[in-house]
Design an enzyme around this catalytic site. Structure first.
Site: not given
Ligand code: TYM
Length: 342
Positions: A117, A201, A204
């Site tokens: 990032k 991957k 967004k």
């Molecule tokens: P974020 O917002 O980037 O993504 C949310 C969830 O979607 C999953 N994900 C994917 N899974 C499969 N293939 C993909 N292409 C793909 N893109 C996204 C992510 O693995 C995630 O599960 N840090 C986290 C948010 C967070 C969180 C937490 C999660 C903050 N605190 C506590 C669990 C527990 C994040 O940025 O996810």
């Protein structure tokens, strides 16, 4: 042996449209866990994480409601799961600070997501982007959550969460104060890939909107994106082994399997031997039938933003009630007598 009650916590960032990757990698599993009576469930919209990169304030407010709408439209029921946004519960920020003092620089230096990032612009990245995983650990551990459904890209952050929990427990002589939470990762959908490049991957933040299906895309756009998805010239194999070295084919077949809730082997038993000219229309129909109704339900929910806000406020109250005693004990354990507002 952990003595902690089974509790699920997960979250998503309100930083733009949710994609089919978010949906298949995480959200489908959030909903499935709702059927598991043994778990208490908290699903959070992590707006404090979003501001680790600049967000237009009005856009952030709206994006927070949109993720909440996506949760509900996908089948999360605010009566059965606690739905809320992170900034409404001060325990996250409070425990996040404490964990910033528990985590080591060396641990955070190893985080691949920060490196991706921040890119070449590391010196100019916010300190929050660097310490992001300590806030994530606080999200989970403020509730002593034991299970965390996520996609593959969050696995390293979960390992760090366990390290923080373990170090806190050791440093303060409180074995088992925090559980060591387990990631729940569905191997088949752990990494949904870009439609333009099967090595990346689906994200967004990819500059090309054609690389992803957004949950809010209409039927025509979804069909167009599938039609234009990158493929190779070979027909589909009849066995999963035949997908090796064919990342785009593997991704599309994986998406088909996940949306139709059958195995990759079953998809290939039916579609093996077909070229993409035949397979893509079937995949487009399936994706439209699965995703378009979610987008429509989101639009309906977003017509009543006050209702969404009141669901989030109610969820936040329930969440805060769970976090409060944990935070109180953390403050006492650290000798921060009388501190904390959570
Ligand atoms: P974020 O917002 O980037 O993504 C949310 C969830 O979607 C999953 N994900 C994917 N899974 C499969 N293939 C993909 N292409 C793909 N893109 C996204 C992510 O693995 C995630 O599960 N840090 C986290 C948010 C967070 C969180 C937490 C999660 C903050 N605190 C506590 C669990 C527990 C994040 O940025 O996810």
């Amino acid at each position: 042996m952990t003595t902690h009650a089974p509790r699920v916590f997960s979250g998503m960032q309100p930083t733009g449209n949710l994609t089919l990757g978010n949906y298949l990698g995480a959200l489908v599993n959030f909903v499935a866990l709702q059927e598991r009576e043994e778990f208490e469930r908290l699903y959070c919209v992590v707006d404090l994480h979003a501001i680790t990169t600049f967000q237009e304030p009005a856009t952030l407010t709206q994006a927070t409601r949109e993720v909440a709408a996506a949760y509900i439209a996908s089948g999360l029921d605010p009566d059965r799961s606690i739905l809320f946004n992170q900034s409404r519960v001060s325990a996250h920020a409070e425990l996040g600070w404490i964990f910033t003092c528990v985590a080591r620089m060396g641990w955070l230096n190893r985080m691949t997501q920060f490196k991706e990032k921040a890119g070449k612009n590391r010196e100019n990245a916010s300190v929050g982007l660097f310490s992001y995983p300590t806030l994530m650990a606080a999200d989970i551990l403020a509730y002593r959550a034991t299970h965390v459904p996520v996609g593959e890209d969050q696995k390293q952050h979960l390992e760090l969460t366990r390290d923080i929990a373990q170090k806190f427990n050791n440093d303060f002589g409180r074995p088992d104060f925090f559980p060591l939470p387990e990631p729940l990762i569905q191997p088949e959908t752990a990494r949904i890939m870009s439609l333009r490049n099967g090595e990346n991957k689906m994200s967004k933040s990819d500059p090309s909107d054609m690389s992803r299906i957004n949950l809010t895309d209409g039927a025509d756009l979804i069909a167009q994106k599938i039609r234009k998805a990158k493929t190779d010239p070979e027909p589909l194999p009849s066995e999963p082994e035949g997908l090796a070295g064919r990342p785009e084919a593997q991704n599309l077949v994986g998406i088909f399997a996940a949306l139709s809730k059958v195995s990759v082997a079953d998809v290939l038993a039916e579609h093996g031997g077909q070229g993409f000219g035949a397979f893509k229309p079937a995949l487009a129909d399936l994706t439209v039938a699965s995703v378009a109704p979610i987008g429509e339900a989101m639009r309906r929910l977003l017509e009543a933003p006050d209702e969404i806000d009141s669901i989030l406020a109610d969820g936040a109250e329930r969440a805060a009630a769970l976090a409060r005693p944990v935070l109180r004990e953390v403050y006492d354990t650290l000798g921060l007598t009388g501190g904390g507002s959570a």
